[in-house]
Design an enzyme around this catalytic site. Structure first.
Site, PDB file in Angstrom:
ATOM      1  N   CYS A   7     -10.608  -1.803   9.802  1.00  0.00           N
ATOM      2  CA  CYS A   7      -8.950  -1.441  10.041  1.00  0.00           C
ATOM      3  C   CYS A   7      -8.418  -2.281   8.899  1.00  0.00           C
ATOM      4  O   CYS A   7      -8.877  -2.444   7.953  1.00  0.00           O
ATOM      5  CB  CYS A   7      -8.735  -1.702  11.432  1.00  0.00           C
ATOM      6  SG  CYS A   7      -8.729  -3.352  11.609  1.00  0.00           S
ATOM      7  N   ASN A  10      -8.121  -6.421  10.620  1.00  0.00           N
ATOM      8  CA  ASN A  10      -9.020  -7.058  11.205  1.00  0.00           C
ATOM      9  C   ASN A  10      -8.954  -7.934  12.327  1.00  0.00           C
ATOM     10  O   ASN A  10      -9.532  -8.834  12.410  1.00  0.00           O
ATOM     11  CB  ASN A  10     -10.270  -7.589  10.097  1.00  0.00           C
ATOM     12  CG  ASN A  10     -11.531  -7.770  10.931  1.00  0.00           C
ATOM     13  OD1 ASN A  10     -12.386  -8.760  10.364  1.00  0.00           O
ATOM     14  ND2 ASN A  10     -11.947  -7.200  11.834  1.00  0.00           N
ATOM     15  N   CYS A  12      -6.803  -6.306  15.208  1.00  0.00           N
ATOM     16  CA  CYS A  12      -6.578  -5.691  16.311  1.00  0.00           C
ATOM     17  C   CYS A  12      -7.540  -4.627  16.578  1.00  0.00           C
ATOM     18  O   CYS A  12      -8.201  -4.615  17.788  1.00  0.00           O
ATOM     19  CB  CYS A  12      -5.320  -4.792  16.094  1.00  0.00           C
ATOM     20  SG  CYS A  12      -3.767  -6.076  16.035  1.00  0.00           S
ATOM     21  N   ARG A  13      -7.656  -3.307  15.710  1.00  0.00           N
ATOM     22  CA  ARG A  13      -8.749  -2.413  16.256  1.00  0.00           C
ATOM     23  C   ARG A  13      -9.983  -2.676  15.953  1.00  0.00           C
ATOM     24  O   ARG A  13     -11.007  -2.509  16.847  1.00  0.00           O
ATOM     25  CB  ARG A  13      -8.258  -1.065  15.355  1.00  0.00           C
ATOM     26  CG  ARG A  13      -6.835  -0.595  15.939  1.00  0.00           C
ATOM     27  CD  ARG A  13      -6.287   0.370  14.840  1.00  0.00           C
ATOM     28  NE  ARG A  13      -5.816  -0.259  13.656  1.00  0.00           N
ATOM     29  CZ  ARG A  13      -5.705   0.477  12.446  1.00  0.00           C
ATOM     30  NH1 ARG A  13      -5.557   1.794  12.384  1.00  0.00           N
ATOM     31  NH2 ARG A  13      -5.125  -0.355  11.406  1.00  0.00           N
ATOM     32  N   SER A  14     -10.188  -3.250  14.878  1.00  0.00           N
ATOM     33  CA  SER A  14     -11.969  -3.145  14.167  1.00  0.00           C
ATOM     34  C   SER A  14     -12.392  -4.293  15.127  1.00  0.00           C
ATOM     35  O   SER A  14     -13.757  -4.100  15.429  1.00  0.00           O
ATOM     36  CB  SER A  14     -12.056  -3.351  12.875  1.00  0.00           C
ATOM     37  OG  SER A  14     -11.447  -4.535  12.266  1.00  0.00           O
ATOM     38  N   ASP A 119      -2.396   2.413  14.895  1.00  0.00           N
ATOM     39  CA  ASP A 119      -2.134   0.871  14.608  1.00  0.00           C
ATOM     40  C   ASP A 119      -1.421   0.469  15.648  1.00  0.00           C
ATOM     41  O   ASP A 119      -0.284   0.763  15.779  1.00  0.00           O
ATOM     42  CB  ASP A 119      -1.561   0.670  13.294  1.00  0.00           C
ATOM     43  CG  ASP A 119      -1.629  -0.707  12.985  1.00  0.00           C
ATOM     44  OD1 ASP A 119      -1.567  -1.597  13.709  1.00  0.00           O
ATOM     45  OD2 ASP A 119      -1.244  -1.040  11.716  1.00  0.00           O
TER      46      ASP A 119
HETATM   47  P1  4NP Z   1      -5.295  -3.763  12.564  1.00  0.00           P
HETATM   48  O1  4NP Z   1      -3.563  -4.115  12.861  1.00  0.00           O
HETATM   49  O2  4NP Z   1      -5.395  -3.230  11.279  1.00  0.00           O
HETATM   50  O3  4NP Z   1      -5.877  -3.145  13.782  1.00  0.00           O
HETATM   51  O4  4NP Z   1      -6.062  -5.317  12.652  1.00  0.00           O
HETATM   52  C1  4NP Z   1      -2.876  -4.619  12.010  1.00  0.00           C
HETATM   53  C2  4NP Z   1      -2.966  -5.996  11.847  1.00  0.00           C
HETATM   54  C3  4NP Z   1      -2.154  -6.665  11.102  1.00  0.00           C
HETATM   55  C4  4NP Z   1      -1.160  -5.953  10.184  1.00  0.00           C
HETATM   56  C5  4NP Z   1      -1.354  -4.474  10.454  1.00  0.00           C
HETATM   57  C6  4NP Z   1      -2.026  -4.144  11.190  1.00  0.00           C
HETATM   58  N1  4NP Z   1      -0.212  -6.518   9.444  1.00  0.00           N
HETATM   59  O5  4NP Z   1       0.544  -5.762   8.873  1.00  0.00           O
HETATM   60  O6  4NP Z   1      -0.372  -7.706   9.250  1.00  0.00           O
END
Ligand code: 4NP
Length: 141
Positions: A7, A10, A12-14, A119
């Protein structure tokens, strides 16, 4: 089978996708990474840890890392959460064989629709993310 979940952050989703697939296939090698360097070394977001715990999966020991070109050699399958992740991974591919390893994860739930795992970092929706990933990964295994 060696599978890498990817993602943006790294956190939240992955990490959730990694935990879910490990719970279904303990004998597979499963890891996760982010296309960005924003959260390297951090634990998963507490909201991801909590939703995983609700389904008896512990992801609290994971640490964020950044996707790198070397991952193409280490994994059989690279699963992107959304089209932005997908494009950023493909930019690092060195060959057609590398590119063929990269898939959008929700195409295992709804083939050909190229749907994104939303997201949840700003707006929440971790339960929905869990359900989408769980359905796709049931089909994968
Ligand atoms: P992820 O979510 O890609 O599912 O881990 C996010 C985590 C952090 C951010 C964006 C999405 N960020 O902009 O910091």
């Amino acid at each position: 089978m060696k599978v890498l979940m990817v993602c943006l952050g790294n956190i939240c989703r992955s990490p959730l996708a990694e935990g879910i697939l490990k719970s279904k296939k303990p004998d597979w090698y499963v890891d996760s990474a982010g296309t960005s360097n924003y959260h390297i070394g951090e634990r998963p977001d507490l909201r991801s840890i909590e939703i995983a715990r609700k389904y008896n999966i512990d992801i609290s020991n994971q640490r964020a890392r950044q996707f790198s070109r070397e991952d193409f050699a280490k994994f059989d399958l690279i699963l992107a959460m959304d089209s932005s992740n997908y494009q950023n991974i493909l930019k690092l591919a060195r060959s057609e064989a590398d590119k063929e390893k990269v898939k959008l994860i929700l195409n295992y739930a709804q083939p050909g629709l190229n749907m994104a795992v939303p997201d949840p970092y700003y707006d929440g929706g971790f339960e929905k993310v869990y359900q989408l990933l769980n359905e796709a990964l049931d089909n994968l295994v």
